[in-house]
Design a protein around this motif. Structure first.
Motif, PDB file in Angstrom:
ATOM      1  N   VAL A   1       0.876  -1.185   0.040  1.00 28.93           N
ATOM      2  CA  VAL A   1      -0.059   0.044   0.005  1.00 28.93           C
ATOM      3  C   VAL A   1       0.834   1.175  -0.107  1.00 28.93           C
ATOM      4  O   VAL A   1       0.537   2.184  -0.762  1.00 28.93           O
ATOM      5  N   GLY A   2       2.095   1.164   0.865  1.00 32.85           N
ATOM      6  CA  GLY A   2       2.858   2.301   0.774  1.00 32.85           C
ATOM      7  C   GLY A   2       3.623   2.611  -0.530  1.00 32.85           C
ATOM      8  O   GLY A   2       3.652   3.844  -1.095  1.00 32.85           O
ATOM      9  N   PHE A   3       3.814   1.666  -1.301  1.00 32.73           N
ATOM     10  CA  PHE A   3       4.249   1.674  -2.748  1.00 32.73           C
ATOM     11  C   PHE A   3       3.266   2.224  -3.692  1.00 32.73           C
ATOM     12  O   PHE A   3       3.668   3.196  -4.500  1.00 32.73           O
ATOM     13  N   PHE A   4       2.071   1.849  -3.337  1.00 29.00           N
ATOM     14  CA  PHE A   4       1.111   2.341  -4.331  1.00 29.00           C
ATOM     15  C   PHE A   4       0.759   3.784  -3.938  1.00 29.00           C
ATOM     16  O   PHE A   4       0.710   4.459  -5.138  1.00 29.00           O
ATOM     17  N   VAL A   5       0.547   4.116  -2.809  1.00 26.57           N
ATOM     18  CA  VAL A   5       0.446   5.586  -2.418  1.00 26.57           C
ATOM     19  C   VAL A   5       1.615   6.268  -3.139  1.00 26.57           C
ATOM     20  O   VAL A   5       1.345   7.731  -3.622  1.00 26.57           O
ATOM     21  N   ALA A   6       2.950   5.813  -2.898  1.00 22.10           N
ATOM     22  CA  ALA A   6       3.943   6.406  -3.324  1.00 22.10           C
ATOM     23  C   ALA A   6       4.073   7.000  -4.710  1.00 22.10           C
ATOM     24  O   ALA A   6       4.431   7.815  -5.201  1.00 22.10           O
TER      25      ALA A   6
ATOM     26  N   ARG B   1      -9.816   5.033  12.798  1.00 19.61           N
ATOM     27  CA  ARG B   1      -8.896   4.702  14.205  1.00 19.61           C
ATOM     28  C   ARG B   1      -8.396   3.493  14.036  1.00 19.61           C
ATOM     29  O   ARG B   1      -7.169   3.237  14.329  1.00 19.61           O
ATOM     30  N   ARG B   2      -9.035   2.503  13.464  1.00 19.74           N
ATOM     31  CA  ARG B   2      -8.317   1.237  13.012  1.00 19.74           C
ATOM     32  C   ARG B   2      -7.906   1.141  11.649  1.00 19.74           C
ATOM     33  O   ARG B   2      -8.534   0.574  10.658  1.00 19.74           O
ATOM     34  N   VAL B   3      -6.654   1.733  11.396  1.00 14.91           N
ATOM     35  CA  VAL B   3      -6.297   2.132  10.207  1.00 14.91           C
ATOM     36  C   VAL B   3      -5.958   1.063   9.244  1.00 14.91           C
ATOM     37  O   VAL B   3      -6.206   1.039   8.153  1.00 14.91           O
ATOM     38  N   HIS B   4      -5.571   0.003   9.910  1.00 16.40           N
ATOM     39  CA  HIS B   4      -5.254  -1.243   9.142  1.00 16.40           C
ATOM     40  C   HIS B   4      -6.474  -1.882   8.314  1.00 16.40           C
ATOM     41  O   HIS B   4      -6.306  -2.665   7.374  1.00 16.40           O
ATOM     42  N   LEU B   5      -7.817  -1.758   8.702  1.00 17.63           N
ATOM     43  CA  LEU B   5      -9.003  -2.197   7.966  1.00 17.63           C
ATOM     44  C   LEU B   5      -9.041  -1.337   6.469  1.00 17.63           C
ATOM     45  O   LEU B   5      -9.002  -2.043   5.447  1.00 17.63           O
ATOM     46  N   THR B   6      -8.599   0.090   6.902  1.00 19.43           N
ATOM     47  CA  THR B   6      -8.823   0.694   5.375  1.00 19.43           C
ATOM     48  C   THR B   6      -7.369   0.587   4.569  1.00 19.43           C
ATOM     49  O   THR B   6      -7.566   0.340   3.463  1.00 19.43           O
ATOM     50  N   ILE B   7      -6.259   0.256   5.043  1.00 25.74           N
ATOM     51  CA  ILE B   7      -5.234  -0.077   4.462  1.00 25.74           C
ATOM     52  C   ILE B   7      -5.446  -1.387   3.698  1.00 25.74           C
ATOM     53  O   ILE B   7      -4.817  -1.534   2.804  1.00 25.74           O
ATOM     54  N   ARG B   8      -5.984  -2.278   4.315  1.00 26.49           N
ATOM     55  CA  ARG B   8      -6.267  -3.737   3.630  1.00 26.49           C
ATOM     56  C   ARG B   8      -7.156  -3.508   2.510  1.00 26.49           C
ATOM     57  O   ARG B   8      -6.924  -3.980   1.369  1.00 26.49           O
ATOM     58  N   GLU B   9      -8.207  -2.451   2.567  1.00 24.88           N
ATOM     59  CA  GLU B   9      -9.115  -2.461   1.436  1.00 24.88           C
ATOM     60  C   GLU B   9      -8.387  -1.596   0.437  1.00 24.88           C
ATOM     61  O   GLU B   9      -8.615  -1.726  -0.866  1.00 24.88           O
ATOM     62  N   ILE B  10      -7.477  -0.653   0.779  1.00 25.26           N
ATOM     63  CA  ILE B  10      -6.760   0.172  -0.230  1.00 25.26           C
ATOM     64  C   ILE B  10      -5.841  -0.879  -1.099  1.00 25.26           C
ATOM     65  O   ILE B  10      -5.810  -0.804  -2.104  1.00 25.26           O
ATOM     66  N   TYR B  11      -5.345  -2.055  -0.455  1.00 28.58           N
ATOM     67  CA  TYR B  11      -4.444  -2.924  -1.050  1.00 28.58           C
ATOM     68  C   TYR B  11      -5.420  -3.659  -2.006  1.00 28.58           C
ATOM     69  O   TYR B  11      -5.060  -3.947  -3.230  1.00 28.58           O
ATOM     70  N   PHE B  12      -6.595  -4.218  -1.637  1.00 27.59           N
ATOM     71  CA  PHE B  12      -7.661  -4.959  -2.503  1.00 27.59           C
ATOM     72  C   PHE B  12      -8.055  -4.172  -3.558  1.00 27.59           C
ATOM     73  O   PHE B  12      -8.177  -4.566  -4.731  1.00 27.59           O
ATOM     74  N   SER B  13      -8.452  -3.093  -3.457  1.00 29.25           N
ATOM     75  CA  SER B  13      -8.968  -2.321  -4.597  1.00 29.25           C
ATOM     76  C   SER B  13      -8.069  -1.478  -5.392  1.00 29.25           C
ATOM     77  O   SER B  13      -8.090  -1.038  -6.314  1.00 29.25           O
ATOM     78  N   GLY B  14      -7.142  -0.808  -4.702  1.00 27.52           N
ATOM     79  CA  GLY B  14      -5.854  -0.285  -5.345  1.00 27.52           C
ATOM     80  C   GLY B  14      -4.860  -0.631  -5.777  1.00 27.52           C
ATOM     81  O   GLY B  14      -4.518  -0.638  -6.964  1.00 27.52           O
TER      82      GLY B  14
ATOM     83  N   ALA C   1     -11.849   5.512 -13.943  1.00 28.27           N
ATOM     84  CA  ALA C   1     -13.057   5.200 -13.135  1.00 28.27           C
ATOM     85  C   ALA C   1     -13.797   3.976 -13.590  1.00 28.27           C
ATOM     86  O   ALA C   1     -14.314   3.148 -12.938  1.00 28.27           O
ATOM     87  N   LEU C   2     -13.966   3.861 -14.860  1.00 29.04           N
ATOM     88  CA  LEU C   2     -14.545   2.853 -15.505  1.00 29.04           C
ATOM     89  C   LEU C   2     -14.092   1.517 -15.172  1.00 29.04           C
ATOM     90  O   LEU C   2     -14.731   0.474 -15.047  1.00 29.04           O
ATOM     91  N   LEU C   3     -12.601   1.591 -15.455  1.00 31.30           N
ATOM     92  CA  LEU C   3     -11.858   0.497 -14.889  1.00 31.30           C
ATOM     93  C   LEU C   3     -11.932  -0.287 -13.874  1.00 31.30           C
ATOM     94  O   LEU C   3     -12.158  -1.213 -13.312  1.00 31.30           O
ATOM     95  N   PHE C   4     -11.820   0.927 -12.668  1.00 32.14           N
ATOM     96  CA  PHE C   4     -11.897   0.928 -11.202  1.00 32.14           C
ATOM     97  C   PHE C   4     -13.096   0.106 -11.062  1.00 32.14           C
ATOM     98  O   PHE C   4     -13.260  -0.932  -9.951  1.00 32.14           O
TER      99      PHE C   4
ATOM    100  N   ILE D   1      -9.918   6.622  -1.461  1.00 34.45           N
ATOM    101  CA  ILE D   1      -8.463   6.929  -1.549  1.00 34.45           C
ATOM    102  C   ILE D   1      -7.729   6.476  -2.646  1.00 34.45           C
ATOM    103  O   ILE D   1      -7.009   7.333  -3.386  1.00 34.45           O
ATOM    104  N   SER D   2      -8.283   5.328  -3.182  1.00 37.48           N
ATOM    105  CA  SER D   2      -7.542   4.732  -4.312  1.00 37.48           C
ATOM    106  C   SER D   2      -7.750   5.655  -5.725  1.00 37.48           C
ATOM    107  O   SER D   2      -6.738   5.601  -6.364  1.00 37.48           O
ATOM    108  N   MET D   3      -8.796   5.883  -5.727  1.00 36.59           N
ATOM    109  CA  MET D   3      -9.498   6.401  -7.216  1.00 36.59           C
ATOM    110  C   MET D   3      -8.394   7.351  -7.646  1.00 36.59           C
ATOM    111  O   MET D   3      -7.977   7.402  -8.891  1.00 36.59           O
ATOM    112  N   PRO D   4      -8.293   8.571  -7.175  1.00 36.33           N
ATOM    113  CA  PRO D   4      -7.642   9.646  -7.476  1.00 36.33           C
ATOM    114  C   PRO D   4      -6.060   9.182  -7.724  1.00 36.33           C
ATOM    115  O   PRO D   4      -5.512   9.767  -8.839  1.00 36.33           O
ATOM    116  N   LEU D   5      -5.520   8.242  -7.183  1.00 40.62           N
ATOM    117  CA  LEU D   5      -4.091   7.708  -7.308  1.00 40.62           C
ATOM    118  C   LEU D   5      -4.064   7.099  -8.397  1.00 40.62           C
ATOM    119  O   LEU D   5      -3.244   7.289  -9.524  1.00 40.62           O
ATOM    120  N   LEU D   6      -5.137   6.368  -8.749  1.00 45.38           N
ATOM    121  CA  LEU D   6      -5.006   5.397  -9.981  1.00 45.38           C
ATOM    122  C   LEU D   6      -5.117   6.349 -11.106  1.00 45.38           C
ATOM    123  O   LEU D   6      -4.764   6.225 -12.219  1.00 45.38           O
TER     124      LEU D   6
END
Lengths: 156, 262
Positions: free
Chosen positions: A10-15, B41-54, B107-110, B155-160
């Motif tokens: 995730v860090g790599f992706f955000v970077a 607050r439990r940020v690892h939950l969101t990080i896990r989802e950024i991994y899966f969708s981003g 966005a369409l691909l996402f 969070i993932s969409m603008p970066l993608l």
């Protein structure tokens, strides 16, 4: 998958996402060169602005020193009122000449500033008094034809 | 006579159903926003989802961005060289990518890559009664399951989209400069002169954020709202992809008409 590798990805992706944004801002866009944080507004009125558009560059000696902020029509004088936002790093004498020029034959039009010799400098809100309008190709051609027509009997 | 009555009845039912879903989706968005404190607050939950969708969407975004850029380079050159202005290729590629193609196509691909997966996951959780079980254990399923997935997408969409645009510009450069032989300096300098940071790039980023919110909301809502059967989940996934695509294109028109009117 344990948590540390996931965090790494995730860090790599955000970077690389932020790197792409920076690439767009600095290399594709003109954040580094074109948009001026501090500028002052100067007005100039032209008889004819041709195809000048808002956000067109203002150049002096070929260097971009500002942008065209807005273009209005003045119903009193029937002239085009152009507001120029000039980078505050550059001061111009108050008898500076503003000309509308074209980059290349078919390129975009821009405002060229030619510095005068006055001791007084332009301030925000001042007006550039000496201006030169855009060259309109149709006018040039018709003028040329008229000149030719006027010359023809004399040559005989 | 009965047929006309039936048509009218089904028409009325659809209209009422549409309004009901619209109201429910608004209430759902409010709930997600209300309970999203926990996903930060439990940020690892969101990080896990950024991994899966981003992160897992990276490959498709990068490859399609590259190919879109390559095609833009070829097509743009073909037209521009007729007017003897092939140096403007950089302008064409960069403007069309940062303003429109980057946010919209990404966005369409996402939506089809990540949105459908989120819908399937939540739908299956509902079908196997995991969401109900969570409720029984006094764990709010919206806070635990829905909100992290929503924010992961947002969070993932603008970066993608930024990656898509950057990759597309690189693809256009690849065709224009090494392959066709447009001057390298003119390519970049004309691009930098024409592309404005605030007007073009920032507006593109705003678009991608809006699309991210729309796609993520549709995806989590369709999953949460699906009929808890195998068929219901598959229908919900189809609806996610279709209504995301429609929402993206319609929102794009609205945003463009505000941003680039003159």
């Amino acid at each position: 998958m344990n948590r540390t590798t996931l965090d790494l990805w995730v860090g790599f992706f955000v970077a690389i996402g932020i790197a792409a944004l920076l690439f767009l801002a600095l290399k594709v866009g003109n954040l580094s060169a074109g948009s001026f944080a501090n500028n002052y507004a100067v007005e100039a009125s032209f008889d004819n602005i041709g195809g000048l558009k808002p956000r067109a560059p203002v150049k002096s000696a070929g260097v971009v020193v500002g942008r065209v902020a807005s273009i209005d029509f003045d119903p009193q004088s029937y002239r085009a009122k152009v507001e120029l936002a000039i980078d505050s790093r550059y001061a111009f004498p108050s008898d500076t000449i503003a000309t509308i020029l074209t980059s290349g034959l078919l390129g975009e039009q821009y405002v060229g500033l030619e510095a005068g010799g006055d001791e007084k400098m332009l301030k925000a809100g001042d007006t550039i008094r000496i201006t030169q309008s855009a060259v309109v190709l149709e006018k040039l051609i018709s003028q040329f034809l008229f000149d030719k027509a006027a010359e023809a009997p004399a040559a005989k | 006579m009965r047929m006309i009555a039936n048509v009218l009845r089904s028409l009325g039912h659809r209209a009422v159903d549409g309004v009901w879903r619209l109201g429910f989706i608004a209430r759902f968005l409010a709930m997600v926003l209300l309970y999203s404190g926990q996903s930060f607050r439990r940020v690892h939950l969101t990080i896990r989802e950024i991994y899966f969708s981003g992160v897992l969407s990276l490959l498709i975004i990068l490859v399609s961005g590259l190919f879109v850029g390559l095609v833009l380079g070829l097509q743009g050159y073909e037209t521009l060289q007729r007017y003897g202005s092939s140096e403007a290729l950089g302008v064409l590629v960069a403007l069309s990518l940062t303003r429109e193609l980057g946010p919209v196509v990404a966005a369409l691909l996402f939506a089809s890559r990540a949105g459908s997966a989120v819908t399937a996951e939540i739908g299956l959780m509902k079908t196997t009664e995991q969401l109900t079980a969570m409720d029984m254990m006094a764990v709010n399923p919206i806070a635990r399951v829905v909100a992290p997935r929503f924010w992961g997408g947002v969070i993932s969409m603008p970066l993608l989209a930024a990656l898509f645009s950057a990759m597309g510009v690189f693809g256009g450069w690849l065709i224009g400069v090494p392959f066709i032989g447009v001057d390298d300096g003119a390519f970049w300098s004309q691009m930098q002169a024409a592309v404005d940071f605030r007007y073009d790039i920032l507006n593109g980023v705003i678009k991608s954020v809006v699309f991210g919110v729309a796609v993520s909301l549709i995806a989590v809502f369709e999953g949460f709202d699906c009929v808890p059967t195998a068929e219901g989940v598959s229908r919900a996934i189809t609806r996610t992809v279709v209504s995301s695509a429609l929402a993206i294109l319609a929102l794009d028109f609205v945003l463009t008409s505000f941003m680039f009117r003159g």
